[in-house]
Write a protein that holds these residues in place. Sequence first.
Motif, mmCIF file in Angstrom:
data_model
loop_
_atom_site.group_PDB
_atom_site.id
_atom_site.type_symbol
_atom_site.label_atom_id
_atom_site.label_comp_id
_atom_site.label_asym_id
_atom_site.label_seq_id
_atom_site.Cartn_x
_atom_site.Cartn_y
_atom_site.Cartn_z
ATOM 1 N N UNK A 18 32.697 43.266 44.636
ATOM 2 C CA UNK A 18 34.138 43.189 44.878
ATOM 3 C C UNK A 18 34.909 43.485 43.595
ATOM 4 N N UNK A 19 35.915 44.358 43.725
ATOM 5 C CA UNK A 19 36.832 44.646 42.626
ATOM 6 C C UNK A 19 38.051 43.746 42.804
ATOM 7 N N UNK A 20 38.246 42.841 41.878
ATOM 8 C CA UNK A 20 39.362 41.910 42.028
ATOM 9 C C UNK A 20 40.681 42.573 41.636
ATOM 10 N N UNK A 21 41.773 41.987 42.077
ATOM 11 C CA UNK A 21 43.104 42.485 41.758
ATOM 12 C C UNK A 21 43.286 42.493 40.237
ATOM 13 N N UNK A 22 43.643 43.665 39.693
ATOM 14 C CA UNK A 22 43.795 43.806 38.253
ATOM 15 C C UNK A 22 42.509 44.150 37.540
ATOM 16 N N UNK A 23 41.399 44.201 38.284
ATOM 17 C CA UNK A 23 40.100 44.521 37.689
ATOM 18 C C UNK A 23 39.725 45.978 37.889
ATOM 19 N N UNK A 24 38.515 46.324 37.471
ATOM 20 C CA UNK A 24 38.012 47.695 37.572
ATOM 21 C C UNK A 24 36.573 47.679 38.080
ATOM 22 N N UNK A 25 36.094 48.802 38.630
ATOM 23 C CA UNK A 25 34.677 48.865 38.997
ATOM 24 C C UNK A 25 33.750 48.599 37.815
ATOM 25 N N UNK A 26 34.122 49.039 36.629
ATOM 26 C CA UNK A 26 33.295 48.799 35.448
ATOM 27 C C UNK A 26 33.119 47.297 35.220
ATOM 28 N N UNK A 27 34.203 46.545 35.315
ATOM 29 C CA UNK A 27 34.135 45.091 35.187
ATOM 30 C C UNK A 27 33.260 44.491 36.274
#
Length: 336
Positions: A18-27
């Motif tokens: 899951x990509x969280x709001x404000x996040x990135x796929x890398x994270x």
Amino acid sequence: MNTNKLSQTRISVLDLAIVRDGGTPSETFKNSVDLAQQLEKWGYYRFWLAEHHNMPGIASSATSILIAHIAAATTTLRVGSGGIMLPNHTPLIIAEQFGTLATLFPNRIDLGLGRAPGTDQFTASALRRDEHAAMEFPANVQELQLYLSEGNKNGRVRAIPGEGLNIPIWILGSSTDSAYLAASLGLPYAFASHFAPSQLHTAIAIYRNNFKPSDQLKQPYVIACVNVIAADTDQEAQRLATSFKKLFLGIITGNRQQLKEPVDPDDNFMDPMEEAALQQMIAYTFIGGPEKLKKELEQFLEQTKVDELMVATAVYEHEARLHSYEILGQLKNGLL
């Protein structure tokens, strides 16, 4: 009731990347690696990733590549697909991909197969998916089994690597159709009760009653996937769960969003009609502190008698998600 059911049951994880709001796929990928490494220490059995496409909040579209990334960062955890949406691919391509994975990471790779597209109809078309592909799913599973078998060494079309590697194949499902197929082929069965709870008990009964032993499996073997959000207190778990509930509500309403920060749940958190619809979808969701969680999971395991529990945990903060899995691992290991 057998109060030791949780300690006797394998516990695994479904990571939706899951990509969280404000996040990135890398994270997201970094967090998935960190999670898998911690799960290995806590005694979890397998780590599965699911194929989805055209979803801003889910980054596991190139599932086989991500499986390799996780497997390379761990040593004992089984890693696999929960699942590969087979109608999106030719059986030969999947045989070659998972043959490569199983060669790189011997005796650690699982191949879970589903018949849904894992996306919307427009994206399914962009994936070059035949509109009748889902109907051909049983035949495609058998074709894939052939490519992975030792008996295909004289075939005109061969999967190299892949042939003869005995990669465990799983049938995934959210309805009774998949139960009949898994039973007829003598394959292990994983049910998606984390988002499709209504037919869980019926599907398990169909699978067990119709199971035919195979070279891969002599007795029925069932995984049920559920949602778990654990925290030190029931109140904190309910707060963390607001992110998960909003995410799933977006799936129901078609307003898909990334995972949002949690909020304090109050009377205005969610419309009562929306919440009623949501509860039907997430009936097998376990939210709470250690004591509440243990009691409810023991009841679920006693009622279903599943062989393995697979857990999905959608929590906004990475450390809080790790702690949720840590609590569950401690419950299994008798440390709480």
